[in-house]
Design a protein around this motif. Structure first.
Motif, PDB file in Angstrom:
ATOM      1  N   GLN A  96       0.834  -1.204   0.000  1.00  0.00           N
ATOM      2  CA  GLN A  96       0.000   0.000   0.000  1.00  0.00           C
ATOM      3  C   GLN A  96       0.873   1.262   0.000  1.00  0.00           C
ATOM      4  OE1 GLN A  96      -3.321   0.121   2.736  1.00  0.00           O
ATOM      5  NE2 GLN A  96      -3.508  -2.103   2.771  1.00  0.00           N
ATOM      6  N   THR A  97       1.978   1.197   0.726  1.00  0.00           N
ATOM      7  CA  THR A  97       2.870   2.360   0.777  1.00  0.00           C
ATOM      8  C   THR A  97       3.411   2.687  -0.614  1.00  0.00           C
ATOM      9  OG1 THR A  97       3.502   1.756   3.008  1.00  0.00           O
ATOM     10  CG2 THR A  97       4.947   3.301   1.860  1.00  0.00           C
ATOM     11  N   THR A  98       3.831   1.636  -1.335  1.00  0.00           N
ATOM     12  CA  THR A  98       4.374   1.878  -2.678  1.00  0.00           C
ATOM     13  C   THR A  98       3.314   2.485  -3.597  1.00  0.00           C
ATOM     14  OG1 THR A  98       5.897   0.033  -2.409  1.00  0.00           O
ATOM     15  CG2 THR A  98       5.499   0.783  -4.660  1.00  0.00           C
ATOM     16  N   VAL A  99       2.118   1.935  -3.528  1.00  0.00           N
ATOM     17  CA  VAL A  99       1.050   2.456  -4.387  1.00  0.00           C
ATOM     18  C   VAL A  99       0.776   3.917  -4.052  1.00  0.00           C
ATOM     19  CG1 VAL A  99      -1.400   2.281  -4.956  1.00  0.00           C
ATOM     20  CG2 VAL A  99      -0.002   0.207  -4.774  1.00  0.00           C
ATOM     21  N   SER A 100       0.678   4.197  -2.759  1.00  0.00           N
ATOM     22  CA  SER A 100       0.379   5.557  -2.342  1.00  0.00           C
ATOM     23  C   SER A 100       1.488   6.511  -2.780  1.00  0.00           C
ATOM     24  CB  SER A 100       0.210   5.580  -0.823  1.00  0.00           C
ATOM     25  OG  SER A 100      -0.102   6.883  -0.412  1.00  0.00           O
ATOM     26  N   ARG A 101       2.729   6.084  -2.605  1.00  0.00           N
ATOM     27  CA  ARG A 101       3.853   6.954  -3.004  1.00  0.00           C
ATOM     28  C   ARG A 101       3.897   7.143  -4.523  1.00  0.00           C
ATOM     29  NH1 ARG A 101       8.550   7.341   1.197  1.00  0.00           N
ATOM     30  NH2 ARG A 101       7.185   7.564   2.977  1.00  0.00           N
ATOM     31  N   ALA A 102       3.579   6.103  -5.237  1.00  0.00           N
ATOM     32  CA  ALA A 102       3.561   6.213  -6.704  1.00  0.00           C
ATOM     33  C   ALA A 102       2.534   7.258  -7.137  1.00  0.00           C
ATOM     34  CB  ALA A 102       3.242   4.857  -7.329  1.00  0.00           C
ATOM     35  N   LEU A 103       1.371   7.220  -6.487  1.00  0.00           N
ATOM     36  CA  LEU A 103       0.297   8.142  -6.876  1.00  0.00           C
ATOM     37  C   LEU A 103       0.600   9.579  -6.470  1.00  0.00           C
ATOM     38  CD1 LEU A 103      -2.786   5.920  -6.001  1.00  0.00           C
ATOM     39  CD2 LEU A 103      -2.067   6.635  -8.289  1.00  0.00           C
ATOM     40  N   ASN A 104       1.511   9.734  -5.525  1.00  0.00           N
ATOM     41  CA  ASN A 104       1.796  11.078  -5.041  1.00  0.00           C
ATOM     42  C   ASN A 104       3.153  11.600  -5.479  1.00  0.00           C
ATOM     43  OD1 ASN A 104      -0.570  11.970  -3.304  1.00  0.00           O
ATOM     44  ND2 ASN A 104      -0.221   9.869  -2.606  1.00  0.00           N
ATOM     45  N   GLY A 105       3.698  10.939  -6.510  1.00  0.00           N
ATOM     46  CA  GLY A 105       4.885  11.495  -7.148  1.00  0.00           C
ATOM     47  C   GLY A 105       6.158  11.405  -6.338  1.00  0.00           C
ATOM     48  N   TYR A 106       6.237  10.425  -5.447  1.00  0.00           N
ATOM     49  CA  TYR A 106       7.466  10.303  -4.653  1.00  0.00           C
ATOM     50  C   TYR A 106       8.596   9.720  -5.481  1.00  0.00           C
ATOM     51  CZ  TYR A 106       6.533  11.990  -0.071  1.00  0.00           C
ATOM     52  OH  TYR A 106       6.335  12.818   0.982  1.00  0.00           O
ATOM     53  N   PRO A 107       9.820  10.254  -5.313  1.00  0.00           N
ATOM     54  CA  PRO A 107      10.937   9.853  -6.188  1.00  0.00           C
ATOM     55  C   PRO A 107      11.423   8.419  -5.950  1.00  0.00           C
ATOM     56  CG  PRO A 107      11.686  11.417  -4.503  1.00  0.00           C
ATOM     57  CD  PRO A 107      10.201  11.314  -4.375  1.00  0.00           C
ATOM     58  N   GLU A 108      11.117   7.843  -4.776  1.00  0.00           N
ATOM     59  CA  GLU A 108      11.624   6.489  -4.497  1.00  0.00           C
ATOM     60  C   GLU A 108      11.033   5.446  -5.444  1.00  0.00           C
ATOM     61  OE1 GLU A 108      10.214   8.539  -2.523  1.00  0.00           O
ATOM     62  OE2 GLU A 108      10.765   8.314  -0.405  1.00  0.00           O
ATOM     63  N   VAL A 109       9.940   5.803  -6.112  1.00  0.00           N
ATOM     64  CA  VAL A 109       9.235   4.823  -6.941  1.00  0.00           C
ATOM     65  C   VAL A 109       9.734   4.908  -8.381  1.00  0.00           C
ATOM     66  CG1 VAL A 109       6.956   4.047  -7.695  1.00  0.00           C
ATOM     67  CG2 VAL A 109       7.232   5.130  -5.457  1.00  0.00           C
ATOM     68  N   SER A 110      10.000   3.754  -8.991  1.00  0.00           N
ATOM     69  CA  SER A 110      10.511   3.765 -10.365  1.00  0.00           C
ATOM     70  C   SER A 110       9.437   4.270 -11.330  1.00  0.00           C
ATOM     71  CB  SER A 110      10.942   2.356 -10.782  1.00  0.00           C
ATOM     72  OG  SER A 110       9.795   1.580 -11.058  1.00  0.00           O
ATOM     73  N   GLU A 111       9.902   4.786 -12.466  1.00  0.00           N
ATOM     74  CA  GLU A 111       8.980   5.327 -13.463  1.00  0.00           C
ATOM     75  C   GLU A 111       8.014   4.251 -13.933  1.00  0.00           C
ATOM     76  OE1 GLU A 111       7.178   7.887 -14.642  1.00  0.00           O
ATOM     77  OE2 GLU A 111       8.704   8.718 -13.349  1.00  0.00           O
ATOM     78  N   GLU A 112       8.541   3.054 -14.102  1.00  0.00           N
ATOM     79  CA  GLU A 112       7.708   1.971 -14.620  1.00  0.00           C
ATOM     80  C   GLU A 112       6.582   1.617 -13.648  1.00  0.00           C
ATOM     81  OE1 GLU A 112       9.699  -1.819 -15.329  1.00  0.00           O
ATOM     82  OE2 GLU A 112       7.645  -2.619 -15.448  1.00  0.00           O
ATOM     83  N   THR A 113       6.964   1.492 -12.364  1.00  0.00           N
ATOM     84  CA  THR A 113       5.954   1.176 -11.346  1.00  0.00           C
ATOM     85  C   THR A 113       4.909   2.293 -11.268  1.00  0.00           C
ATOM     86  OG1 THR A 113       7.624  -0.014 -10.091  1.00  0.00           O
ATOM     87  CG2 THR A 113       5.628   0.621  -8.901  1.00  0.00           C
ATOM     88  N   ARG A 114       5.397   3.520 -11.315  1.00  0.00           N
ATOM     89  CA  ARG A 114       4.474   4.652 -11.232  1.00  0.00           C
ATOM     90  C   ARG A 114       3.435   4.567 -12.345  1.00  0.00           C
ATOM     91  NH1 ARG A 114       5.847   8.853  -8.755  1.00  0.00           N
ATOM     92  NH2 ARG A 114       8.038   8.782  -9.342  1.00  0.00           N
ATOM     93  N   ARG A 115       3.922   4.261 -13.558  1.00  0.00           N
ATOM     94  CA  ARG A 115       3.006   4.200 -14.681  1.00  0.00           C
ATOM     95  C   ARG A 115       1.990   3.069 -14.492  1.00  0.00           C
ATOM     96  NH1 ARG A 115       6.385   6.043 -18.925  1.00  0.00           N
ATOM     97  NH2 ARG A 115       7.504   4.175 -18.305  1.00  0.00           N
ATOM     98  N   ARG A 116       2.483   1.929 -14.036  1.00  0.00           N
ATOM     99  CA  ARG A 116       1.606   0.784 -13.814  1.00  0.00           C
ATOM    100  C   ARG A 116       0.506   1.159 -12.791  1.00  0.00           C
ATOM    101  NH1 ARG A 116       1.828  -4.554 -11.778  1.00  0.00           N
ATOM    102  NH2 ARG A 116       3.440  -4.162 -10.226  1.00  0.00           N
ATOM    103  N   VAL A 117       0.927   1.852 -11.734  1.00  0.00           N
ATOM    104  CA  VAL A 117      -0.011   2.198 -10.666  1.00  0.00           C
ATOM    105  C   VAL A 117      -1.030   3.235 -11.145  1.00  0.00           C
ATOM    106  CG1 VAL A 117      -0.234   3.305  -8.401  1.00  0.00           C
ATOM    107  CG2 VAL A 117       1.591   1.624  -8.804  1.00  0.00           C
ATOM    108  N   THR A 118      -0.540   4.298 -11.804  1.00  0.00           N
ATOM    109  CA  THR A 118      -1.477   5.352 -12.200  1.00  0.00           C
ATOM    110  C   THR A 118      -2.446   4.839 -13.269  1.00  0.00           C
ATOM    111  OG1 THR A 118       0.207   6.217 -13.691  1.00  0.00           O
ATOM    112  CG2 THR A 118      -0.008   7.318 -11.575  1.00  0.00           C
TER     113      THR A 118
END
Lengths: 339, 339
Positions: free
Chosen positions: A14-36
């Motif tokens: 849940q933390t990763t998903v939340s961070r991905a949705l909120n533009g946190y830099p720790e999350v890879s671009e690929e994961t961010r795209r998958r999540v959004t």
């Protein structure tokens, strides 16, 4: 779909998903795209409280607003708010006004910082050695002072106008026109803006061997009525001043009324320079005798305060940079040489 | 110590501990005492985001603030804010101003409701069939309208002053003094306050067989300059009005200046009645000729809006009660009989 369901589906925490949705830099671009993409597809809307927990950002700028039966807020405040809003609107920032007991603002500052209710705050109308500035500094929350506070043993970020320079230049012009008896109708002289303005008047007079007589200084809340009363007292005495510099258009209204009641013609019998914060609803060029002013838009200052607070929240600005804006001296018909 | 540690120590669930600390009724008195004692002993300070998750209450009142280069906020707004603050301070409520594009406030309303950023909101300066009122109703968030909107097919809670009655009574008094040519310098007549005021003037004139001539109505943003321009136009024509009713002290300043420029003596050549929202910095009794006014404190209205919003948040008030405050007619020297 909630955060938990979205996370299970994506096989992410849940933390990763939340961070991905909120533009946190720790999350890879690929994961961010998958999540959004998944969030969009399944209509997932993040719960803001959960988002706050994940990012620690409230998206809010704070202001502790002194209140109380004896507290009147100046109309300047609304222009400043307009300016804050002008900037904040485009940057998804909201503004939280936290009403405080004017006798005990500290409790409210501590509450909003402890509650992480706001990401940054601004402090306005500072006094010398201002306790609120010291407190914000100590509490470690990002802040900007609108104005300056002298007598603190640390540096802090601020935006101010050159109040001393403005009132110096206005007074120097009056002296050049031959005025020797210049009076100052100032705002609350426990506030630094008023201290700086008085300093400017004194310095300009001193440069020509003149002094600001104690009886020619008035420090009052900036209302029409107070401007009137102060001007009556100044102008009815013997050796009355031939020129007045004042700190607000509202007081200038009262000063003009006093001059009229005393059958003084402006500028022949009285020259007047007023500070102008640039209100849209009262303009110095539309006084019966158009007013000479020291002009600085308080709305522009509000926008700049919001801009710098946003920069401090996102880490683009740090340190204790002070910014002092020059002030225009706009000459109109309310001043003339001494008869 | 965090919530988890406190919960483990007390052998209670985190939800129970959080609810106990936030005064939820589901928790027994005994448990509540045990939890608050332990929290105090161990210096536990609830995380506000966690608290929000547990209680669903933000402790905040919202206002969507229209902004944009072309948007000027009236100084009335600051008095209203003062009133809100007067009440909110004693009730641990903060105020969130969410700046919105004046052309698209809907997006911002949807955002603050979806984000559960505020527990309730108020809507001010309504239009007829106001979309914001319809939207707040549809979104199901507690709200109060400051003012009224006609033409909606549902009831909603509001606080308004009797604008129609006030302007009716002011006009009737002028007619009783013998005035037949009465003009109205109004605010933005797409807003309901201005519509009600015009209705009041028309009704009072009609009662004496008089009409409000189209050329004797002006609808403008309420500034000194607009008051001046409107009055010049009205007073320079043939068959000029002998009396003016206007919607703001700021416009009254301009009307008085126009009369002076035209060498009209008040009240001999021109009677004037102005609405007065009760500003501390500009008082109708201190005009050169003290102004007759329709008076209602907008600061008091702000406090009442906050009080009713607090009642709606806590469930003490529901339903669609409208509240209309009577307005004082305060007679001073700016009106007299027709010569």
């Amino acid at each position: 779909m909630n955060l938990k369901q979205l996370s299970l589906m994506l096989e992410l925490s849940q933390t990763t998903v939340s961070r991905a949705l909120n533009g946190y830099p720790e999350v890879s671009e690929e994961t961010r795209r998958r999540v959004t993409d998944a969030a969009k597809r399944h209509g997932y809307r993040p719960n803001p409280s959960a988002r706050r927990l994940a990012t620690g950002k409230a998206g809010m700028i704070g202001y502790v607003m002194p209140t109380g039966a004896a507290v009147d807020i100046d109309p300047h405040f609304v222009e400043f708010l307009s300016g804050l809003g002008d900037y904040a609107r485009g940057h998804e920032l909201d503004l939280v006004l936290s009403p405080a007991d004017a006798q005990d603002e500290e409790t409210t500052y501590r509450r909003i910082v402890a509650n992480k209710q706001v990401d940054a705050l601004y402090i306005s109308a500072p006094y010398n050695a201002d306790k609120r500035v010291a407190l914000a500094h100590q509490l470690g929350i990002p802040f900007i002072v609108h104005g300056r506070s002298e007598g603190l043993d640390f540096d802090y970020p601020f935006i101010d106008i050159d109040n001393e320079g403005a009132f110096h230049d206005a007074t120097r012009l009056l002296v050049q026109l031959g005025h020797k008896r210049v009076a100052l109708i100032n705002g609350d002289d426990t506030q630094t803006f008023a201290i700086f303005r008085e300093r400017g008047v004194r310095r300009a007079l001193a440069e020509s061997g003149l002094v600001l007589e104690p009886r020619n200084i008035r420090s009052v809340a900036m209302t029409e009525e107070n401007g009137y009363r102060a001007a009556r007292r100044l102008l009815e005495g013997s050796d009355a001043p031939t020129a007045i510099v004042c700190s607000s258009l509202l007081m200038a209204l009262g000063i003009v009324r006093a001059a009229r009641d005393l059958n003084l013609t402006m500028p022949r019998d009285l020259s007047l320079v007023s500070h102008d914060d640039v209100f849209h609803w009262l303009k110095p060029e539309h006084f019966s005798v158009p007013l000479t002013t020291t002009r600085s838009s308080i709305r522009a200052a509000g926008a700049r305060v919001a801009e710098r607070l946003a920069a401090r929240i996102s880490g683009l600005e740090d340190g204790a940079r002070g910014e002092v804006w020059p002030v225009d001296l706009v000459v109109r018909g309310s001043i003339s040489g001494v008869r």
